[in-house]
Design a protein around this motif. Structure first.
Motif, PDB file in Angstrom:
ATOM      1  N   GLY A   1       0.822  -1.202   0.000  1.00 32.26           N
ATOM      2  CA  GLY A   1       0.000   0.000   0.000  1.00 32.26           C
ATOM      3  C   GLY A   1       0.854   1.249   0.000  1.00 32.26           C
ATOM      4  O   GLY A   1       2.087   1.187   0.006  1.00 32.26           O
ATOM      5  N   ARG A   2       0.197   2.387  -0.005  1.00 38.49           N
ATOM      6  CA  ARG A   2       0.886   3.665  -0.056  1.00 38.49           C
ATOM      7  C   ARG A   2       1.288   4.086   1.357  1.00 38.49           C
ATOM      8  O   ARG A   2       0.505   3.966   2.303  1.00 38.49           O
ATOM      9  CB  ARG A   2      -0.008   4.729  -0.686  1.00 38.49           C
ATOM     10  CG  ARG A   2      -0.422   4.411  -2.117  1.00 38.49           C
ATOM     11  CD  ARG A   2      -1.494   5.378  -2.591  1.00 38.49           C
ATOM     12  NE  ARG A   2      -1.970   5.025  -3.921  1.00 38.49           N
ATOM     13  CZ  ARG A   2      -2.904   4.115  -4.161  1.00 38.49           C
ATOM     14  NH1 ARG A   2      -3.435   3.442  -3.148  1.00 38.49           N
ATOM     15  NH2 ARG A   2      -3.300   3.854  -5.385  1.00 38.49           N
ATOM     16  N   ILE A   3       2.463   4.634   1.482  1.00 39.27           N
ATOM     17  CA  ILE A   3       2.945   5.174   2.750  1.00 39.27           C
ATOM     18  C   ILE A   3       3.008   6.689   2.600  1.00 39.27           C
ATOM     19  O   ILE A   3       3.778   7.208   1.799  1.00 39.27           O
ATOM     20  CB  ILE A   3       4.333   4.614   3.111  1.00 39.27           C
ATOM     21  CG1 ILE A   3       4.282   3.092   3.233  1.00 39.27           C
ATOM     22  CG2 ILE A   3       4.841   5.235   4.413  1.00 39.27           C
ATOM     23  CD1 ILE A   3       5.640   2.439   3.435  1.00 39.27           C
ATOM     24  N   PHE A   4       2.176   7.384   3.341  1.00 44.05           N
ATOM     25  CA  PHE A   4       2.191   8.842   3.255  1.00 44.05           C
ATOM     26  C   PHE A   4       2.035   9.442   4.644  1.00 44.05           C
ATOM     27  O   PHE A   4       1.571   8.786   5.575  1.00 44.05           O
ATOM     28  CB  PHE A   4       1.136   9.375   2.285  1.00 44.05           C
ATOM     29  CG  PHE A   4      -0.265   8.861   2.487  1.00 44.05           C
ATOM     30  CD1 PHE A   4      -1.188   9.578   3.231  1.00 44.05           C
ATOM     31  CD2 PHE A   4      -0.678   7.662   1.911  1.00 44.05           C
ATOM     32  CE1 PHE A   4      -2.486   9.135   3.396  1.00 44.05           C
ATOM     33  CE2 PHE A   4      -1.978   7.201   2.068  1.00 44.05           C
ATOM     34  CZ  PHE A   4      -2.890   7.938   2.822  1.00 44.05           C
ATOM     35  N   ALA A   5       2.461  10.695   4.772  1.00 43.84           N
ATOM     36  CA  ALA A   5       2.557  11.325   6.078  1.00 43.84           C
ATOM     37  C   ALA A   5       2.190  12.799   5.971  1.00 43.84           C
ATOM     38  O   ALA A   5       2.258  13.398   4.897  1.00 43.84           O
ATOM     39  CB  ALA A   5       3.986  11.170   6.609  1.00 43.84           C
ATOM     40  N   PRO A   6       1.822  13.425   7.099  1.00 51.79           N
ATOM     41  CA  PRO A   6       1.496  14.860   7.092  1.00 51.79           C
ATOM     42  C   PRO A   6       2.675  15.720   6.676  1.00 51.79           C
ATOM     43  O   PRO A   6       3.836  15.326   6.797  1.00 51.79           O
ATOM     44  CB  PRO A   6       1.103  15.136   8.550  1.00 51.79           C
ATOM     45  CG  PRO A   6       0.747  13.813   9.126  1.00 51.79           C
ATOM     46  CD  PRO A   6       1.617  12.814   8.425  1.00 51.79           C
TER      47      PRO A   6
END
Length: 419
Positions: free
Chosen positions: A352-357
């Motif tokens: 899956g996608r790993i994203f952060a603020p």
């Protein structure tokens, strides 16, 4: 529960969307449509319900995208009217959405229309080629104006790159009457952002810019603003809510990687912070024939040049020209371009996608807050140019962007809850 409608987005392929092209004034046209007026009214041929699921059918292609918010009007049954988030797009002529309760009839009647409603912002002041926009949310700690000048300056050549000159203005009484703090601002040259100086190819026109027509879409390249610009429409996408918005613009016609710009309020971490407002723009005060950095907020690294303008600093004084870096607390190395490299495991390995603020970092070490709606992708994007997806009951839009040094990447936009 039904899907939230607070966050809305618009694209250049929507029916009757205003277009960005090689002509002054078109940026204001887009902002007017998305922020203030809405656009794209079309007739709904049939509106039928099965339980709380409603299917709208059109006589021709509706050109809506999944998770866009539409506004239905003129149904004789009031429960169908209002704003709804599109949940599926079965085909070019059909969409579905959910109601909060089973309607009183299975087939709505009336001369029903749908349109893309605006974000509900205000446009208190304007003149030819000029506009000032402001959030209508009176609960915000402060509501500065976004002033936009999208007209040909007398000293600038109409054949050069096109951009709107933009800035934060704390208060206004008219389109040209600016009060309080501005950003960007130079006390020794108050008109530095708004009025061109010099002449010919060495003219300097503006400081904070939203490009929409130039010869190349790289943020760092060998092309000056004096190079010829091709005609034609540009790809754009705008996403926002009542507090902030971002506009993604490809300033050329032959590619789809976009410059990310934005304005509004960020989520402040400091309870004493009364001015958590930002402007993302190309900060470039140089002559038209100069080869300079066009970097915008995609240059996400704590050691790279300041990329975000703030209305005021964290102690709320009136110091001019406050800038900040953008970082992620999950950075694994000094320079990190969102969506460009697998900083963590790739999509296929991670499942899956790993994203952060995205964190607003003032003075290199003060995490002042967090940008709303936008996320930093910690992997190389894998799925084409742009992509809409859902995860954990929320809708997301992956937007391809051009990064500094010619690296292309992406950011992920949070469209809100779907259930």
């Amino acid at each position: 529960m039904v899907a939230s409608t607070d966050t809305k987005f618009y694209v250049h392929t929507n029916n009757n969307a205003p277009q960005l092209q090689n002509a002054y004034g078109c940026m204001i046209d887009v902002l007017d449509a998305c922020l203030v007026n809405g656009f794209g009214s079309q007739t709904v041929a049939t509106l039928t319900a099965s339980g709380t699921t409603v299917t709208a059918t059109y006589g021709s292609a509706h050109n809506y995208l999944q998770y866009q918010v539409i506004k239905l009007a003129n149904a004789n049954q009031a429960e169908f009217n209002g704003e709804h988030r599109i949940l599926t797009v079965p085909d070019a002529n059909t969409i579905t959405f959910e109601l909060a309760a089973v309607p009183s009839v299975t087939t709505a009647t009336g001369t029903i229309t749908s349109s893309l409603p605006s974000l509900g912002w205000l446009k208190p002041f304007s003149d030819t080629g000029k506009a000032a926009y402001r959030s209508a949310n009176t609960l915000l700690a402060s509501r500065p104006y976004l002033r936009v000048v999208d007209a040909l300056d007398p000293a600038y050549n109409a054949a050069y790159a096109k951009y709107a000159k933009v800035g934060i203005v704390e208060d206004m009484t008219d389109i040209d009457a600016m009060l309080g703090v501005q950003s960007p601002f130079d006390t020794s040259n108050p008109n530095k952002n708004w009025v061109a100086s010099g002449s010919g190819t060495s003219v300097i026109n503006g400081w904070a810019k939203w490009y929409y027509a130039r010869s190349n879409d790289w943020q760092v390249d060998a092309n000056a603003d004096t190079l010829s610009i091709v005609a034609g429409i540009r790809n754009w996408m705008l996403v926002g809510n009542q507090d902030c918005f971002y506009i993604f613009v490809n300033p050329t016609t032959n590619r789809n990687y976009k410059f990310p710009y934005g304005f509004g309020t960020f989520k402040n971490y400091l309870s004493s912070d009364m001015y958590p407002n930002f402007l993302a723009a190309t900060l470039d005060y140089s002559s038209a024939n100069a080869v300079t950095n066009k970097a915008t907020l995609t240059c996400l690294a704590s050691t790279v040049s300041q990329t975000l303008l703030l209305q005021r600093n964290s102690v709320n004084d009136a110091t001019p020209q406050i800038t900040a870096n953008l970082i992620s607390l999950f950075n694994k190395q000094t320079v990190c371009y969102s969506g460009s490299v697998d900083y963590f495991a790739s999509y296929s390995l991670a499942g899956g996608r790993i994203f952060a603020p995205v964190i607003v970092l003032e003075n290199g070490n003060l995490p002042r807050g967090q940008l709303s709606l936008i996320n930093w992708l910690m992997q190389a994007k894998y799925d084409g140019i742009d992509n809409i997806f859902s995860d954990g009951g929320r809708g997301y839009f992956l937007i391809s962007v051009t990064c500094a040094q010619g690296n292309n990447g992406a950011v992920i936009l949070d469209l809100g809850g779907l259930i």
